[in-house]
Write an enzyme that holds these catalytic residues in place. Structure first.
Site, PDB file in Angstrom:
ATOM      1  N   ARG A   1       0.842  -1.190   0.000  1.00 10.14           N
ATOM      2  CA  ARG A   1       0.000   0.000   0.000  1.00 10.14           C
ATOM      3  C   ARG A   1       0.882   1.248   0.000  1.00 10.14           C
ATOM      4  NH1 ARG A   1      -3.429  -2.832  -1.532  1.00 10.14           N
ATOM      5  NH2 ARG A   1      -5.415  -3.343  -0.540  1.00 10.14           N
TER       6      ARG A   1
ATOM      7  N   HIS B   1      -1.161   0.293  -9.657  1.00  9.83           N
ATOM      8  CA  HIS B   1      -1.855  -0.612  -8.721  1.00  9.83           C
ATOM      9  C   HIS B   1      -2.502  -1.772  -9.505  1.00  9.83           C
ATOM     10  CE1 HIS B   1      -4.014  -0.991  -4.586  1.00  9.83           C
ATOM     11  NE2 HIS B   1      -3.764  -2.172  -5.120  1.00  9.83           N
TER      12      HIS B   1
HETATM   13  C1  GLV Z   1      -5.122  -5.313  -3.969  1.00 10.65           C
HETATM   14  O1  GLV Z   1      -4.510  -4.334  -3.705  1.00 10.65           O
HETATM   15  C2  GLV Z   1      -5.786  -6.161  -3.013  1.00 10.65           C
HETATM   16  O2  GLV Z   1      -5.815  -5.836  -1.813  1.00 10.65           O
HETATM   17  O3  GLV Z   1      -6.334  -7.209  -3.435  1.00 10.65           O
END
Ligand code: GLV
Length: 309
Positions: free
Chosen positions: A224, A272
């Site tokens: 994160r 991401h």
């Molecule tokens: C992606 O970031 C997840 O938490 O699956």
């Protein structure tokens, strides 16, 4: 009894379709379409708008559509007393493992620099590193971290992992707790962050941690954005203590156009997308949990409220 899907991207319809093709009897709504909010018992969420869960007075269960649940704990109005589950999925773990392997090989073989040289028609071999000479440290040995660690060990990396408690994994050296963090970092030429984001891990990728890494270490953050102190990374790259980084996650997503990461040559950015829940793979466990909830049975993959993951 119905399910509402709350997420702010364009994936609601594909999730709805996947749920209903798995079980045609399910009543599933997008939070954006007209529906009876009193009838909704389960909310299926991914980065839902803050406050949106308050509109459902009869919710009994919250399910994250991904592995992470930090975004639920960040919503002060989320009904945290309800059971919360997260996705635990083999495909998600394999996707993460493949992504991390690709990033490390890209770094070891200097492939990014060849692409830059190609655009300038420069013929210039760069020194490369070998897998067997590289020590990879995995911060966080949960489902994803364990898969990554084991796969990297299989292809010949020297792998070590750090977690809350010691883990017994074949060919992985285990470190645990605050006392063993520095020795773990001292032996990590490549550091991969796969920790859950909690109060305890927010900002953990900071100058104090970077100072413990060997000179020229490489950072991969696929957990994160909140784990990383962005400015500290830039400083450690500028003073050539960290040679570069691959980042998939950011404090704000999409990353604002004026953020300095966009112009930092040593940083490889992905949006991401390292590992994304595949509806085919994940929907069966979500439907199974929904039915278990209706039958009053214990749910799979429950999140611990104390731990925050
Ligand atoms: C992606 O970031 C997840 O938490 O699956």
């Amino acid at each position: 009894m119905s399910i509402v899907i709350i997420r702010q991207d364009d994936k609601i319809e594909s999730w709805k379709k996947a749920l209903q093709s798995h079980d045609a009897t399910l009543e599933v709504y997008s939070y954006l379409e007209p529906h009876d909010k009193e009838k909704v018992e389960m909310a299926l969420v991914w980065k839902h708008p803050i406050g949106s869960l308050k509109k459902y007075p009869n919710l009994v269960y919250l399910a994250s559509m991904g592995a992470g649940v930090d975004f639920i704990f960040e919503d002060p109005s989320a009904p945290l007393a309800l059971p919360i589950t997260r996705v635990v999925d083999r495909q998600l773990a394999i996707d993460m493992s493949e992504h991390v392997l690709a990033l490390i090989l890209n770094y070891l073989k200097g492939l990014d620099s060849y692409k830059v040289n190609q655009t300038k028609k420069i013929w210039k071999p760069v020194p490369y590193k070998r897998i067997a000479d590289v020590r990879v440290g995995i911060l966080g040995l949960g489902v994803l971290g364990t898969q990554v660690a084991q796969d990297l060990a299989k292809v010949g990396f020297q792998v070590q992992g750090w977690a809350h408690s010691h883990k017994e994994l074949q060919n992985i050296k285990s470190y645990a707790g605050n006392n063993e963090l520095n020795p773990f970092l001292n032996g990590s030429d490549v550091l991969v962050c796969l920790l859950p984001l909690t109060e305890a891990t927010t900002g953990i990728l900071n100058q104090h941690l970077f100072a413990q890494l060997p000179k020229n270490a490489y950072l991969i953050n696929v957990a994160r954005g909140g784990h990383l102190v962005d400015q500290d990374l830039q400083d450690f790259i500028h003073k050539q203590h960290i040679s570069g980084a691959s980042l998939d996650v950011y404090h704000e997503e999409p990353l604002p156009k004026d953020h300095f990461f966009w112009n930092l040559d040593e940083v490889l950015m992905t949006p991401h997308h390292a590992s994304v829940s595949d509806t085919n793979s994940v929907v069966p466990q979500i439907v199974e949990n929904y039915k278990r909830m209706q039958a009053g049975l214990p749910l799979f993959h429950l999140v611990s409220k104390n731990k925050g993951y």
